[in-house]
Design a protein around this motif. Sequence first.
Motif, PDB file in Angstrom:
ATOM      1  N   LYS A 292       0.812  -1.058  -0.111  1.00  0.00           N
ATOM      2  CA  LYS A 292      -0.076  -0.012   0.097  1.00  0.00           C
ATOM      3  C   LYS A 292       0.886   1.270  -0.021  1.00  0.00           C
ATOM      4  CE  LYS A 292      -0.506   0.131   5.051  1.00  0.00           C
ATOM      5  NZ  LYS A 292      -1.613   0.086   6.014  1.00  0.00           N
ATOM      6  N   VAL A 293       0.392   2.322  -0.317  1.00  0.00           N
ATOM      7  CA  VAL A 293       1.003   3.588  -0.366  1.00  0.00           C
ATOM      8  C   VAL A 293       0.182   4.415   0.710  1.00  0.00           C
ATOM      9  CG1 VAL A 293       1.392   5.976  -1.583  1.00  0.00           C
ATOM     10  CG2 VAL A 293       1.604   3.608  -2.768  1.00  0.00           C
ATOM     11  N   ILE A 294       0.994   5.084   1.446  1.00  0.00           N
ATOM     12  CA  ILE A 294       0.432   6.070   2.596  1.00  0.00           C
ATOM     13  C   ILE A 294       0.802   7.368   2.330  1.00  0.00           C
ATOM     14  CG2 ILE A 294       0.556   6.282   5.235  1.00  0.00           C
ATOM     15  CD1 ILE A 294       1.768   3.236   5.467  1.00  0.00           C
ATOM     16  N   GLU A 332     -10.647  15.089  -6.406  1.00  0.00           N
ATOM     17  CA  GLU A 332      -9.370  15.388  -6.829  1.00  0.00           C
ATOM     18  C   GLU A 332      -8.259  14.221  -6.562  1.00  0.00           C
ATOM     19  OE1 GLU A 332      -9.561  19.917  -7.919  1.00  0.00           O
ATOM     20  OE2 GLU A 332      -8.793  19.285  -5.758  1.00  0.00           O
ATOM     21  N   TRP A 333      -8.330  13.804  -5.458  1.00  0.00           N
ATOM     22  CA  TRP A 333      -7.372  12.625  -5.006  1.00  0.00           C
ATOM     23  C   TRP A 333      -7.807  11.336  -5.636  1.00  0.00           C
ATOM     24  CZ3 TRP A 333      -2.738  13.551  -3.443  1.00  0.00           C
ATOM     25  CH2 TRP A 333      -2.571  14.543  -2.515  1.00  0.00           C
ATOM     26  N   THR A 338      -7.055   6.629  -9.257  1.00  0.00           N
ATOM     27  CA  THR A 338      -7.736   5.667 -10.539  1.00  0.00           C
ATOM     28  C   THR A 338      -6.468   5.909 -11.885  1.00  0.00           C
ATOM     29  OG1 THR A 338      -9.744   6.067  -9.579  1.00  0.00           O
ATOM     30  CG2 THR A 338      -9.576   5.465 -12.002  1.00  0.00           C
ATOM     31  N   GLN A 339      -6.436   6.947 -12.098  1.00  0.00           N
ATOM     32  CA  GLN A 339      -5.421   7.513 -13.320  1.00  0.00           C
ATOM     33  C   GLN A 339      -4.188   6.769 -13.159  1.00  0.00           C
ATOM     34  OE1 GLN A 339      -5.576  11.539 -13.768  1.00  0.00           O
ATOM     35  NE2 GLN A 339      -7.172  11.536 -15.111  1.00  0.00           N
ATOM     36  N   ALA A 340      -3.495   6.657 -11.773  1.00  0.00           N
ATOM     37  CA  ALA A 340      -2.419   5.804 -11.659  1.00  0.00           C
ATOM     38  C   ALA A 340      -2.214   4.537 -11.538  1.00  0.00           C
ATOM     39  CB  ALA A 340      -1.754   6.617 -10.327  1.00  0.00           C
ATOM     40  N   GLY A 341      -3.655   3.954 -11.645  1.00  0.00           N
ATOM     41  CA  GLY A 341      -3.797   2.357 -11.625  1.00  0.00           C
ATOM     42  C   GLY A 341      -4.232   1.596 -10.274  1.00  0.00           C
ATOM     43  N   PHE A 342      -4.547   2.649  -9.239  1.00  0.00           N
ATOM     44  CA  PHE A 342      -4.906   2.115  -7.898  1.00  0.00           C
ATOM     45  C   PHE A 342      -6.384   1.678  -7.957  1.00  0.00           C
ATOM     46  CE2 PHE A 342      -0.747   4.137  -6.951  1.00  0.00           C
ATOM     47  CZ  PHE A 342      -0.179   3.263  -6.150  1.00  0.00           C
ATOM     48  N   GLN A 343      -6.753   0.751  -7.110  1.00  0.00           N
ATOM     49  CA  GLN A 343      -7.920   0.192  -7.318  1.00  0.00           C
ATOM     50  C   GLN A 343      -9.111   1.017  -6.031  1.00  0.00           C
ATOM     51  OE1 GLN A 343      -9.270  -1.493  -9.596  1.00  0.00           O
ATOM     52  NE2 GLN A 343      -7.321  -1.299 -10.516  1.00  0.00           N
ATOM     53  N   ASP A 344      -8.349   1.206  -4.839  1.00  0.00           N
ATOM     54  CA  ASP A 344      -9.174   1.435  -3.620  1.00  0.00           C
ATOM     55  C   ASP A 344      -8.329   2.451  -2.579  1.00  0.00           C
ATOM     56  OD1 ASP A 344     -11.433   1.777  -2.091  1.00  0.00           O
ATOM     57  OD2 ASP A 344     -11.137  -0.240  -0.962  1.00  0.00           O
ATOM     58  N   TYR A 345      -8.893   3.228  -1.815  1.00  0.00           N
ATOM     59  CA  TYR A 345      -8.264   4.185  -0.789  1.00  0.00           C
ATOM     60  C   TYR A 345      -9.157   4.062   0.551  1.00  0.00           C
ATOM     61  CZ  TYR A 345     -11.378   7.965  -2.405  1.00  0.00           C
ATOM     62  OH  TYR A 345     -12.568   8.580  -2.625  1.00  0.00           O
ATOM     63  N   LYS A 346      -8.539   4.650   1.314  1.00  0.00           N
ATOM     64  CA  LYS A 346      -9.234   4.877   2.679  1.00  0.00           C
ATOM     65  C   LYS A 346      -8.652   6.159   3.500  1.00  0.00           C
ATOM     66  CE  LYS A 346      -9.811   3.109   7.344  1.00  0.00           C
ATOM     67  NZ  LYS A 346      -9.359   2.073   8.229  1.00  0.00           N
ATOM     68  N   SER A 355      -4.632  14.715   6.581  1.00  0.00           N
ATOM     69  CA  SER A 355      -5.358  13.632   6.752  1.00  0.00           C
ATOM     70  C   SER A 355      -4.246  12.442   6.178  1.00  0.00           C
ATOM     71  CB  SER A 355      -6.406  13.416   5.551  1.00  0.00           C
ATOM     72  OG  SER A 355      -7.474  14.401   6.016  1.00  0.00           O
ATOM     73  N   LEU A 356      -4.508  11.119   6.577  1.00  0.00           N
ATOM     74  CA  LEU A 356      -3.967   9.932   6.705  1.00  0.00           C
ATOM     75  C   LEU A 356      -4.635   9.222   5.352  1.00  0.00           C
ATOM     76  CD1 LEU A 356      -2.050   7.949   8.785  1.00  0.00           C
ATOM     77  CD2 LEU A 356      -3.622   6.570   7.113  1.00  0.00           C
ATOM     78  N   ILE A 357      -4.249   8.993   4.046  1.00  0.00           N
ATOM     79  CA  ILE A 357      -4.597   8.258   3.053  1.00  0.00           C
ATOM     80  C   ILE A 357      -4.105   7.141   2.784  1.00  0.00           C
ATOM     81  CG2 ILE A 357      -5.685   8.595   0.754  1.00  0.00           C
ATOM     82  CD1 ILE A 357      -5.439  11.634   1.007  1.00  0.00           C
ATOM     83  N   GLU A 358      -4.469   5.774   2.872  1.00  0.00           N
ATOM     84  CA  GLU A 358      -4.105   4.629   2.480  1.00  0.00           C
ATOM     85  C   GLU A 358      -4.618   4.447   1.058  1.00  0.00           C
ATOM     86  OE1 GLU A 358      -3.784   1.915   6.146  1.00  0.00           O
ATOM     87  OE2 GLU A 358      -5.627   3.296   6.519  1.00  0.00           O
ATOM     88  N   ILE A 359      -3.771   3.895   0.078  1.00  0.00           N
ATOM     89  CA  ILE A 359      -4.109   3.580  -1.187  1.00  0.00           C
ATOM     90  C   ILE A 359      -3.688   2.254  -1.760  1.00  0.00           C
ATOM     91  CG2 ILE A 359      -4.117   4.541  -3.623  1.00  0.00           C
ATOM     92  CD1 ILE A 359      -2.456   7.065  -2.376  1.00  0.00           C
ATOM     93  N   TYR A 360      -4.392   1.432  -2.303  1.00  0.00           N
ATOM     94  CA  TYR A 360      -4.355   0.033  -2.377  1.00  0.00           C
ATOM     95  C   TYR A 360      -4.265  -0.199  -4.032  1.00  0.00           C
ATOM     96  CZ  TYR A 360      -5.709   0.022   2.338  1.00  0.00           C
ATOM     97  OH  TYR A 360      -5.307   0.348   3.595  1.00  0.00           O
TER      98      TYR A 360
END
Length: 361
Positions: A292-294, A332-333, A338-346, A355-360
Amino acid sequence: MASSSSSSRSINGRKASEIFQGQALLYKHIYAFIDSMCLKCIVELDIPNIIHNHGKPIPLPELVSILKVPETKFDNLGRIMRYMSHNGFFVIVKTQEETEEAYALTAASELLVKGSDLCLAPMVECVLDPTLSGSYHQLKKWIYEEDLTLFGVSLGSHFYEFLNNNPDYNSSFNEAMASDSHMIHLALRDCNFVFEGVESIVDVGGGTGITAKTICDAFPKLKCIVFDRPQVVENLSGSNNLTYVGGDMFQSIPKAEAVLLKYILHNWTDKDCIKILKKCKEAISSDGKKGKVILLDMVINENKDDQRLTQIKLLMDVTMACLNGRERTEEEWSKLFTQAGFQDYKISPLTGLLSLIEIYP
């Protein structure tokens, strides 16, 4: 004598009271730079440290004595202290003898005490350096330049190129970023869940490693890599579970189970952010694993945030625009992910601003 009805007569469709309110707002912004300069002044005079070391609220006569202020300027310093007290940097209290007023620190000025665990004085000194803050006089010229950043207009190069070519400013900037990292530690104290179960992490743009060291202390088995410009990390030494790597995040990012981007993406255009996120996705997707990306960054939410918090976020958005970056809304985030190819985020709250954003993937 004017008739009583004349006072309620409209001018350009507005009542006189509304026009006077407009004038007050206009003057507030005309002289807003005085706020920054007074802040810079109390830091340069080391007033927060003087009050802190005094151990109790300090009367103005004692303050001017310590500072060796000329008698002709006693009143001038008093005016600055009164104004900064009105703005929340000091509290005016009565001394125990009830004979005179004294100045005490607030939460804001405690953050300016040099040598303390949480000190943002380096941020004040960096941002309000005349070479950098003076660039904002070029906003009009910048607006008409198609590709240049504000600093490209005023200094002749992108901000990061300017830092690379000016070691003193680079050092000041690194100290400012390090001071801000200490604030992030306070926020991360209750966010251990983000790192639990993660075996390796890359802190992209991690500077001198202050955040990474905090994570390593909390999770001794976690392998942490601080990844930044070669000029930032070349003389830094790691430890058992902490290493420093120099490089370019647009070319490649060291492989790990998680990638941390703290206050990074707001510096860049959408196009560049997508490039960075794609490199992050490559770094966490090796050997068939998906990490994941944080992100630690701002999320503008004018519908939920109070007016004051939104004002600060929008102010930072203008600031980042001058670097060709931006602060972003959740929509916007989401589009970037989505454009970078990630499927989900929190998204989770972190501080009032961040904010803390986790990207999967």
